[in-house]
Design an enzyme around this catalytic site. Structure first.
Site, short mmCIF file in Angstrom:
data_model
loop_
_atom_site.label_atom_id
_atom_site.label_comp_id
_atom_site.label_asym_id
_atom_site.label_seq_id
_atom_site.Cartn_x
_atom_site.Cartn_y
_atom_site.Cartn_z
N HIS A 109 15.33 36.15 1.56
CA HIS A 109 14.36 36.90 2.46
C HIS A 109 14.29 36.49 3.91
CE1 HIS A 109 13.22 38.86 -1.45
NE2 HIS A 109 13.04 37.69 -2.00
N THR A 110 15.44 37.07 4.48
CA THR A 110 15.45 36.54 5.86
C THR A 110 14.21 36.92 7.08
OG1 THR A 110 16.58 38.33 6.57
CG2 THR A 110 17.85 36.40 5.85
N CYS A 111 13.46 37.96 6.52
CA CYS A 111 12.42 38.35 7.39
C CYS A 111 11.42 37.47 7.46
CB CYS A 111 12.02 39.78 6.85
SG CYS A 111 13.01 41.22 7.01
N PHE A 112 11.16 36.73 6.08
CA PHE A 112 10.10 35.74 5.96
C PHE A 112 10.78 34.25 5.99
CE2 PHE A 112 8.90 39.79 3.93
CZ PHE A 112 7.96 40.21 4.73
#
Length: 901
Positions: free
Chosen positions: A865-868
């Site tokens: 989950h690259t956003c987080f």
């Protein structure tokens, strides 16, 4: 006929306002009321329209005031005023007629008046007011060809029974009779309260009269508004209100406090900006009176001083000799506030050095100092600008003793000029001590010996900026300033990073990058970029097909309104579920790799460093190349705005042109090593050899375009100019200019325009690049060039579902240590959509990294989950199983497109 009544009735709007202190006002009023035997009841029962005009002459000795008979005023004060005639008729009473004449002197209405012979003419005016509502200041009573004066009794005027008086309009010497009436009423109420009377009801309060005065101010005509506001000064209202403010009666003091605050607020909210500035002389008068009567620590004085400061700062006049607002403010009057505030700052800075609390100067004092200093600096700069910086000391005639041929027009301002230099020296010395102590404290904090206090430091940067402004006025002072600042570089950089804001004017720092470090320069540069908005509705949405990445990205970015791009971006790839900041970071990286791909002919890589690029002179093979350069400028600005390292670097020749700087021979070393060596050789050759034309060079350059060679002249008739020892430097300069400036001028210009679209203007674009060294931009765009540290990586990673002692975590870090440098980059990119770390390493990321335990089958590959910054994988049963799956995702083509969101 007495001359005083004429003074009472007529007002000359040009009357200059003299300085009246609150103490003198109080003394004069005390003398005046001590000389009067009126009772409080008599005073209070007077109709509020009967206020005597409170002019400057009313503060003369008590003997100069008109002295009406107390008995006459007593009768008139207590006589019922509900009707014009009295029902009581006695032999002593008079009956006479008042004919109202219109402005054309034609006969109008006739009034029947009953009065005692001892009644004053003033009481007749009051009766006429009640009957006709004609303001008293508009009334003139004429009897037998003479105007009757207020203080005279009817007997003294020889008014007989059945006499006929004529009421005519007063000959006006002011264009604002209603304003005079309102001010008269207000001053009456102030005097009434001062003498101990009770506040009058409703619309007769001081605050109500102030509101009425402001509401009637002409807002369209500046001259009219100036005359209107001048009445406030001419009537001594500021001094009278201050007199009431410092009185012992708390309710009176509160009334004056509220009224003065109402005046200050009404200036800002009621009047247009052009009219608001005209209140400056009035606020100045408030400041003068409050300073003497209440002191500079009084909160009301501080409020008025701040208001005046904002006025003179917004006026920004370069000369005090011209009339500002509705009156003139002298240079010395404003300079007095600079002295006062400089003294406060000096004391506060000294206290900061002596104490351990870092209390520091108050924000209000620093802001006021800045406000008053601005017009002072402007004035002195205009005064001495023809001669350059001031050389001290000045002689008695205002000349520089070190250069008598360069006279300064400072005969009237020599003391102020010398005093300002003293202020500069004193505050600079105090700031040096404060910064020294600050550095000692920061050093102790880093060693863990003390707590980290910043209270009181927040104003230091603003004070330094003002000291720099002063230093530019005096010869040698700027060099002294930067010498001290360079010695305190650590403190300055801390202040910049901690306290510099985008709303501040930080331009004074851009020209002296040597006193800052990378972190401070980057912070200043980032302040020039727009803030990213979080509102989802305002994001510029993009849906991109990976197979058409560059073309579709161009359509979304190049044709968008800059405002929509500055609002933020929302990115999604077609047929993929992933969205959010991680996908946006991936898009930035991929689109920049495509833009700077040499196969697209937009940019050329340097032969000695393939990471470095500059515009391709032959980019016009693509008809849309200039539009793509504009698009490229937008993308790079957006990447910087979103703090994404895109893995590319600008060559020095490109960076310098974006900063508006010239290019020298040393600047082309990496862009064209062959030309660099050739030019060096030409310049270093023996002069005689060059003059023998051994090189056979003329002022031309051969270029190859689309498979054909062309000869271009470097100057007019260049093909006939032979290079010799005298012109070889010119030849080299023209050759470099043509190769790296002229040939790519259009490309650089369009890139600059695209960048300026995002940062709002060409000026901001230039400031951005000028605030940085080329190496700074390298680190901001490419990131950390050092190999990824596994220990740093591990230190910034947390776990959810796992513990750091679990076998899967121990295996994971063992596998990462065994990876190649490129595999680590791919894994990091899969995990975070970041392939190049910031210069600070993992500590420079927006958040820490996380490893999550998932309940999925151990046959599944890791996900992210690259956003987080989350990496997720199940509890693999063996190290070999984990290694196999990590090897799959660290392949370049997988790691760049496997993250979920």
């Amino acid at each position: 006929m007495s001359s005083h009544p004429r003074t009472t009735f007529q007002h000359d709007s040009s009357t200059a306002s003299t300085t009246v202190t609150a103490a003198s006002i109080k003394r004069k009023l005390d003398d005046y009321y001590a000389d009067s035997d009126d009772s409080d009841d008599d005073f209070c029962s007077l109709d509020y329209y009967s206020v005597p005009r409170m002019r400057k002459d009313h503060f003369a000795p008590a003997a100069s005031f008109p002295s009406s008979s107390s008995s006459a005023r007593h009768h008139s004060a207590h006589r019922p005023r509900s009707s014009l005639s009295s029902t009581v008729d006695s032999p002593a009473r008079l009956q006479f007629f008042v004919r109202l004449l219109s402005e054309s002197n034609t006969q109008g209405k006739t009034l029947v008046v009953h009065a005692d012979p001892s009644d004053s003419v003033k009481t007749i005016h009051e009766k006429i007011l009640l009957a006709s509502r004609i303001p008293i200041i508009e009334q003139r009573l004429i009897y037998r060809g003479k105007q009757l004066q207020w203080e005279q009794s009817l007997a003294e005027c020889h008014i007989q029974n059945d006499a006929c008086l004529e009421l005519v309009g007063r000959m006006r010497s002011t264009e604002h009779p209603q304003a005079w009436q309102v001010i008269d009423d207000m001053v009456f109420q102030i005097l009434h309260l001062y003498k101990g009377g009770q506040p009058l009801p409703g619309p007769h309060t001081v605050k109500s009269r102030l509101a009425q005065f402001f509401s009637s101010t002409p807002n369209q005509d500046i001259e009219q508004s100036a005359g209107h506001l001048q009445i406030f000064l001419s009537s001594c209202c500021p001094a009278a209100l201050v007199m009431l403010y410092v009185s012992a009666n708390k309710s009176n003091s509160a009334c004056a406090d509220e009224s003065i605050k109402h005046f200050i607020q009404s200036c800002k909210t009621t009047l247009p900006k052009s009219i608001y500035k005209q209140c400056a002389p009035i606020v100045l008068e408030f400041c003068k009176c409050l300073k003497i009567a209440a002191g500079i620590e009084d909160p009301l004085y501080t409020l008025c001083r701040s208001c005046l400061g904002s006025m003179v700062e917004s006026i920004g006049f370069g000369s005090f000799e011209t009339s500002i607002a509705s009156g003139s403010i002298a240079f010395q009057e404003i300079f007095a506030f600079v002295i006062e505030l400089a003294g406060k700052l000096s004391n506060d800075l000294f206290s900061c050095v002596e104490s351990s609390t870092f209390a520091g100067p108050a924000l209000a004092d620093v802001r006021d100092f800045v406000a008053f200093l601005l017009p002072v600096k402007n004035f002195i700069d205009k005064l001495v600008s023809p001669c350059g910086p001031i050389v001290l000391p000045l002689d008695e005639e205002g000349s520089s003793s070190n250069n008598n041929s360069r006279r300064y027009n400072t005969m009237c301002y020599g003391n102020e000029i010398k005093y300002l230099h003293s202020i500069f020296g004193d505050l600079l010395g105090k700031m040096d001590l404060c910064l020294r102590k600050m550095e000692e404290h920061l050093g102790a904090f880093e060693k863990g010996k003390t707590e980290h206090h910043v209270l009181g430091w927040s104003q230091y940067l603003l004070i330094l900026k003002e000291l720099h402004g002063i230093s530019k006025l005096y010869n040698g002072a700027e060099e002294t300033f930067w010498f001290h600042i360079k010695e305190r570089k650590t403190a300055l950089c801390y202040l910049i990073v901690k306290f510099a804001k985008s709303s501040d004017d930080n331009n004074w720092l851009f020209g002296h990058k040597e006193v800052t470090n990378f972190e401070a320069r980057r912070h200043l540069a980032m302040l020039l970029l727009p803030d990213i908005k979080d509102e989802y509705e305002e994001l510029h949405e993009m849906l991109i097909d990976r197979s058409q990445l560059l073309a579709e990205s161009f359509e979304y970015i190049a044709h968008a309104e800059p405002d929509s791009l500055r609002g933020g971006l929302f990115m999604e790839f077609k047929n993929e579920e992933a969205t959010g900041p991680g996908v946006l970071r991936e898009w930035f990286f991929l689109v920049c790799q495509s833009i700077f791909d040499p196969q697209n002919a937009l940019f050329v890589a340097c032969p000695t460093d393939r990471r470095r690029f500059y515009p391709n002179p032959a980019s016009k093979v693509d008809p849309l190349h200039l539009e793509y350069f504009n698009f490229s400028g937008r993308v790079i600005a957006l990447a910087l705005m979103h703090k994404v390292q895109v893995g590319i670097v600008f060559d020095r020749v490109f960076f310098l042109q974006l900063a508006g700087m010239k290019i020298s021979l040393e600047d082309i070393r990496e862009a064209d090593p062959y030309m660099y060596r050739s030019c060096k050789q030409i310049l270093e050759m023996d002069a005689d050899v060059v003059d023998e034309d051994v090189l056979g060079l003329t002022f031309v350059r051969e270029v190859e375009e689309l498979g054909s060679r062309k000869v271009l002249e470097l100057c007019l008739d260049g093909k006939n100019m032979i290079v010799n020892s005298k012109n070889r430097r010119l030849y080299v300069d023209l050759l470099i200019r043509h190769r790296f400036v002229t040939s790519i001028a259009d490309q650089v210009s369009r890139f600059s325009q695209g960048f300026a679209d995002i940062v709002s203007s060409r000026e901001v674009q230039l400031s951005f690049f000028r605030s940085l060294y080329p190496e700074d931009l390298d680190w901001m765009l490419h990131g950390n060039e050092s190999a990824i540290s596994v220990e740093d990586w591990k230190a910034h990673t947390e776990y959810n579902g796992y513990k750091d002692t679990d076998p899967q975590i121990l295996w994971f870090w063992k596998i990462v240590r065994q990876m190649s440098a490129e595999q680590r980059k791919v894994l990091l990119f899969f995990w975070t959509s970041i392939k190049h770390l910031p210069i600070e390493g993992f500590g420079g990321l927006a958040s820490r990294l996380f490893i999550y335990k998932t309940p999925e089958s151990c046959d599944r590959l890791p996900s992210s989950h690259t956003c987080f910054y989350r990496l997720c994988f199940p509890p693999y049963p063996a190290l070999s199983a984990m290694k196999d799956r990590l090897n799959i995702i660290t392949q370049e083509h997988v790691g760049c497109s496997f993250g979920t969101w």
